[in-house]
Scaffold this active site. Structure first.
Site, PDB file in Angstrom:
ATOM      1  N   GLY A  10       3.461  51.161  -2.157  1.00 50.07           N
ATOM      2  CA  GLY A  10       1.989  51.359  -2.567  1.00 50.07           C
ATOM      3  C   GLY A  10       1.008  50.290  -2.543  1.00 50.07           C
ATOM      4  N   ALA A  13      -1.296  48.314   2.129  1.00 52.12           N
ATOM      5  CA  ALA A  13      -1.003  49.003   3.490  1.00 52.12           C
ATOM      6  C   ALA A  13      -0.533  50.384   3.022  1.00 52.12           C
ATOM      7  CB  ALA A  13       0.074  48.194   4.016  1.00 52.12           C
ATOM      8  N   LYS A  76     -20.389  40.786   2.937  1.00 51.15           N
ATOM      9  CA  LYS A  76     -19.780  39.733   3.525  1.00 51.15           C
ATOM     10  C   LYS A  76     -20.348  39.343   4.949  1.00 51.15           C
ATOM     11  CE  LYS A  76     -15.660  37.314   5.540  1.00 51.15           C
ATOM     12  NZ  LYS A  76     -14.244  37.724   5.769  1.00 51.15           N
TER      13      LYS A  76
HETATM   14  C1  FAD Z   1      -2.036  34.164  -0.044  1.00 45.59           C
HETATM   15  C2  FAD Z   1      -2.460  35.454   0.829  1.00 45.59           C
HETATM   16  C3  FAD Z   1      -3.940  35.657   0.801  1.00 45.59           C
HETATM   17  C4  FAD Z   1      -4.420  36.807   1.532  1.00 45.59           C
HETATM   18  N1  FAD Z   1      -5.623  37.203   1.604  1.00 45.59           N
HETATM   19  C5  FAD Z   1      -6.124  38.345   2.230  1.00 45.59           C
HETATM   20  C6  FAD Z   1      -7.669  38.387   2.623  1.00 45.59           C
HETATM   21  O1  FAD Z   1      -8.375  37.709   2.185  1.00 45.59           O
HETATM   22  N2  FAD Z   1      -7.821  39.284   3.443  1.00 45.59           N
HETATM   23  C7  FAD Z   1      -6.824  40.200   4.046  1.00 45.59           C
HETATM   24  O2  FAD Z   1      -7.091  41.124   4.583  1.00 45.59           O
HETATM   25  N3  FAD Z   1      -5.478  40.048   3.627  1.00 45.59           N
HETATM   26  C8  FAD Z   1      -5.245  39.003   2.752  1.00 45.59           C
HETATM   27  N4  FAD Z   1      -3.708  39.072   2.585  1.00 45.59           N
HETATM   28  C9  FAD Z   1      -2.896  40.018   2.931  1.00 45.59           C
HETATM   29  C10 FAD Z   1      -2.930  41.226   1.953  1.00 45.59           C
HETATM   30  O3  FAD Z   1      -2.674  40.535   0.817  1.00 45.59           O
HETATM   31  C11 FAD Z   1      -2.007  42.021   2.492  1.00 45.59           C
HETATM   32  O4  FAD Z   1      -2.069  42.376   3.759  1.00 45.59           O
HETATM   33  C12 FAD Z   1      -2.082  43.458   1.827  1.00 45.59           C
HETATM   34  O5  FAD Z   1      -2.375  43.296   0.330  1.00 45.59           O
HETATM   35  C13 FAD Z   1      -1.141  44.556   2.204  1.00 45.59           C
HETATM   36  O6  FAD Z   1       0.068  43.977   1.497  1.00 45.59           O
HETATM   37  P1  FAD Z   1       0.965  45.361   1.640  1.00 45.59           P
HETATM   38  O7  FAD Z   1       0.595  46.563   1.150  1.00 45.59           O
HETATM   39  O8  FAD Z   1       1.587  45.391   3.077  1.00 45.59           O
HETATM   40  O9  FAD Z   1       2.344  44.682   0.608  1.00 45.59           O
HETATM   41  P2  FAD Z   1       2.607  44.590  -0.824  1.00 45.59           P
HETATM   42  O10 FAD Z   1       1.251  44.791  -1.482  1.00 45.59           O
HETATM   43  O11 FAD Z   1       3.489  43.618  -1.292  1.00 45.59           O
HETATM   44  O12 FAD Z   1       2.999  46.125  -1.432  1.00 45.59           O
HETATM   45  C14 FAD Z   1       4.596  46.375  -1.034  1.00 45.59           C
HETATM   46  C15 FAD Z   1       4.739  47.617  -1.937  1.00 45.59           C
HETATM   47  O13 FAD Z   1       6.133  47.988  -1.801  1.00 45.59           O
HETATM   48  C16 FAD Z   1       6.739  48.484  -2.680  1.00 45.59           C
HETATM   49  N5  FAD Z   1       8.156  48.321  -2.771  1.00 45.59           N
HETATM   50  C17 FAD Z   1       8.790  47.199  -2.076  1.00 45.59           C
HETATM   51  N6  FAD Z   1      10.072  47.424  -2.370  1.00 45.59           N
HETATM   52  C18 FAD Z   1      10.296  48.383  -2.938  1.00 45.59           C
HETATM   53  C19 FAD Z   1      11.337  49.229  -3.265  1.00 45.59           C
HETATM   54  N7  FAD Z   1      12.673  48.878  -3.323  1.00 45.59           N
HETATM   55  N8  FAD Z   1      11.437  50.297  -3.909  1.00 45.59           N
HETATM   56  C20 FAD Z   1      10.026  51.152  -4.021  1.00 45.59           C
HETATM   57  N9  FAD Z   1       8.899  50.438  -3.698  1.00 45.59           N
HETATM   58  C21 FAD Z   1       8.932  49.142  -3.221  1.00 45.59           C
HETATM   59  C22 FAD Z   1       5.877  47.611  -3.895  1.00 45.59           C
HETATM   60  O14 FAD Z   1       6.084  48.202  -4.984  1.00 45.59           O
HETATM   61  C23 FAD Z   1       4.510  47.640  -3.365  1.00 45.59           C
HETATM   62  O15 FAD Z   1       4.006  48.955  -3.873  1.00 45.59           O
HETATM   63  C24 FAD Z   1      -3.469  38.003   1.815  1.00 45.59           C
HETATM   64  C25 FAD Z   1      -2.000  37.535   1.756  1.00 45.59           C
HETATM   65  C26 FAD Z   1      -1.519  36.539   1.285  1.00 45.59           C
HETATM   66  C27 FAD Z   1      -0.111  36.233   1.202  1.00 45.59           C
END
Ligand code: FAD
Length: 506
Positions: A10, A13, A76
């Site tokens: 959650g 993505a 932006k």
């Molecule tokens: C340093 C940095 C700077 C960034 N800056 C930007 C930016 O300026 N612009 C941009 O577009 N993107 C940026 N990003 C990327 C952006 O943060 C991510 O692409 C975006 O937040 C999506 O993350 P996610 O949802 O894939 O993963 P996450 O935010 O890590 O979410 C993962 C989810 O999976 C759940 N989960 C994991 N394991 C389990 C489990 N075993 N059981 C139940 N739930 C689980 C977690 O609880 C969480 O809800 C940046 C990333 C980094 C590292």
């Protein structure tokens, strides 16, 4: 027919996927469940976006003002790059083109010709979004296509965690079921190799026909259960860590993100309504964590609002974004450093391609191949564009910059640079996120001057061209003079959150 979709994760993505599926699968009797764990949490960074996010929000029927108020968003117009070509250099990569084409030839060719004739105008002076950004002004693009104020796009700088929360409300209101809990086990079907179900720590079992893995860097299903494999691109993009810290708002509210090159990476500055996001992306082979944090802290322009937070990553992408009945979106699919704010956009690409190739229960192999082909291209195109920033440079003042001087480039990038260097031609891509004006901005911004230009740019006489160019510059300058201050504009027209409560600067 797919009847049950389970989204694992959650973060941004997971909730973007949930919101889009709730909207686009409406009427198909497909149940969408999202599992997230507050114990694990999200990556908690991500603030700068690309203009395409507006189309995503629009298809969901999201009102911009509601979004901006809920996410503390600012507008932006592009990214300011400092110290990338040489120390002391600066340029803006705008969301827009430079000047109108003349006789069907992009204006920058005419500018190159003018320059060869001794003209000293900056290419930036022909870009409405650049001049507006430099003066901290913003307006929405004009609807009339013949006006210079129509020649740009815009994105948002916002708190991605608040965006996820905003989309959660949307998704739940549109039928998505949220389960709180930590997944501790995954059951595979022995015959098909598909994921049958996931089990939560409290024993609940959730089964589905299709799983979307949005579990972040860990790739719980795509890697943990299905061992997709990871293409590590660190040899091209070696930055592998970041340290992030928010600061108080300071100075005028810029409608742009800043990326300042450092000795072993680069530093971001992203102004939101209520704070400024800052971070240092760096390569651990060239600088220690302590020194990277020190460099960040020494270069902040306002007091810190929290302790600096470390993050680690490996640049690259999954070999298979889609394997069996699992599709990985977001950090679970891959990660490219945030230099051009592409991660949230790559989530959007993943969702768009998933909807375009939405499977039936048979999971046609050709759909899987096509999805993986398209997503690979999306990632590779972004990789090449990011790498361009590191190799189109004259810097050699640290080990990292010398590393890039000796680097063997991917063929796809080598070809692009070669075509540019002779006649300033930008080879267009299939599935390329960044269009030719973006490549022009970075190549010229970082002093990669071509030896020639499109010969059709000689169609006008020298004086006529100079007069035309001067008229465009004046049109841009006049249009920007009539454009409101960015902060005032948000206060007035976007009825936003924190900014609405703060008095305008005197
Ligand atoms: C340093 C940095 C700077 C960034 N800056 C930007 C930016 O300026 N612009 C941009 O577009 N993107 C940026 N990003 C990327 C952006 O943060 C991510 O692409 C975006 O937040 C999506 O993350 P996610 O949802 O894939 O993963 P996450 O935010 O890590 O979410 C993962 C989810 O999976 C759940 N989960 C994991 N394991 C389990 C489990 N075993 N059981 C139940 N739930 C689980 C977690 O609880 C969480 O809800 C940046 C990333 C980094 C590292």
């Amino acid at each position: 027919m797919i009847r049950r979709v389970c989204i694992v994760g959650g973060g941004t993505a997971g909730w973007m996927t949930a919101a889009a599926l709730a909207n686009k699968l409406n009427g198909l009797s497909i149940a969408v469940t999202l599992i997230e764990s507050s114990e694990i949490g999200t990556v908690g960074v991500g603030e700068a976006t690309l203009p395409h996010i507006r189309a995503f929000n629009k298809t969901l029927g999201i009102d911009e003002r509601d979004l901006m108020r809920a996410t503390e968003a600012t507008f932006k117009l592009g990214i300011e790059f400092r110290d990338w070509g040489k120390l002391g250099d600066r340029y803006i990569h705008p969301f827009g083109d430079y000047g109108p084409a003349v006789n069907g030839v992009p204006f920058y060719h005419h500018w190159l010709r003018l320059k060869s004739l001794g003209d000293t105008s900056r290419l930036d002076e022909y870009s409405f979004p650049i001049v507006a950004a430099e003066q901290n002004r913003f307006r929405h693009p004009a609807a009339e296509h013949d006006r210079i104020e129509s020649t740009f796009g815009y994105a948002y700088q916002f708190d991605a965690s608040l965006y996820a929360a905003f989309l959660r409300r949307y998704a739940e209101a549109n039928g998505v079921t949220r389960l709180e809990g930590k997944i501790v086990d995954t059951a595979l079907d022995g015959e098909s190799g598909q994921v049958r179900s996931v089990t939560l720590a409290d024993g609940r079992e959730v089964s589905a026909d299709l799983f979307v893995d949005c579990s972040g860097f860990r790739g719980l299903l795509i890697e943990g259960a299905l061992a997709s494999g990871y293409d590590d691109w660190s040899h091209w993009l070696p930055c592998n860590r970041a340290v992030a810290v928010p600061t108080a708002s300071a100075g005028p509210l810029g409608p742009y993100t800043r990326a300042t090159a450092r000795t072993a990476g680069w530093q971001w500055r992203i102004p939101l309504q209520h704070r400024v996001g800052n971070g240092h992306v760096y390569c651990s082979s060239f600088i220690s964590d302590d020194d990277a944090t020190r460099q960040l802290v020494e270069n902040l322009d306002a007091p810190m609002q929290a302790d600096p937070r470390q993050l680690r990553f490996t640049t690259g992408r999954r070999r298979d974004f889609w394997k069996a009945n699992v599709i990985a979106i977001g950090l679970a699919g891959g990660f490219l450093e945030p230099l051009e704010s592409t991660s949230i956009h790559l989530i959007q690409d993943g969702i768009t391609e998933l909807l375009a190739l939405f499977p039936d229960r048979g999971f046609d192999a050709s759909d899987v191949i096509e999805y993986n082909r398209r997503m690979s291209l999306h990632y590779e195109r972004v990789r090449d564009f990011l790498l361009l920033h590191y190799v189109a440079t004259q810097r050699d003042d640290s080990e990292m910059w010398r590393h890039f001087r000796a680097l063997t480039l991917p063929d796809s990038l080598r070809e692009k640079i070669d075509a540019w260097q002779t006649r300033a031609y930008v080879v267009p891509y299939e599935f390329g996120l960044f269009l030719p004006p973006s490549w022009v901005a970075v190549m010229l911004g970082q002093n990669l001057m071509p030896t020639g230009y499109d010969p059709r740019a000689r169609s006008m006489g020298d004086n006529a061209l100079a007069a035309r160019a001067s008229a465009i510059r004046q049109e841009v300058a006049a249009a920007v003079r009539g454009t409101p201050d960015h902060a005032d504009y948000i206060r007035r027209s976007a009825a936003a959150g924190s900014l609405a409560q703060r008095a305008p600067a005197a």
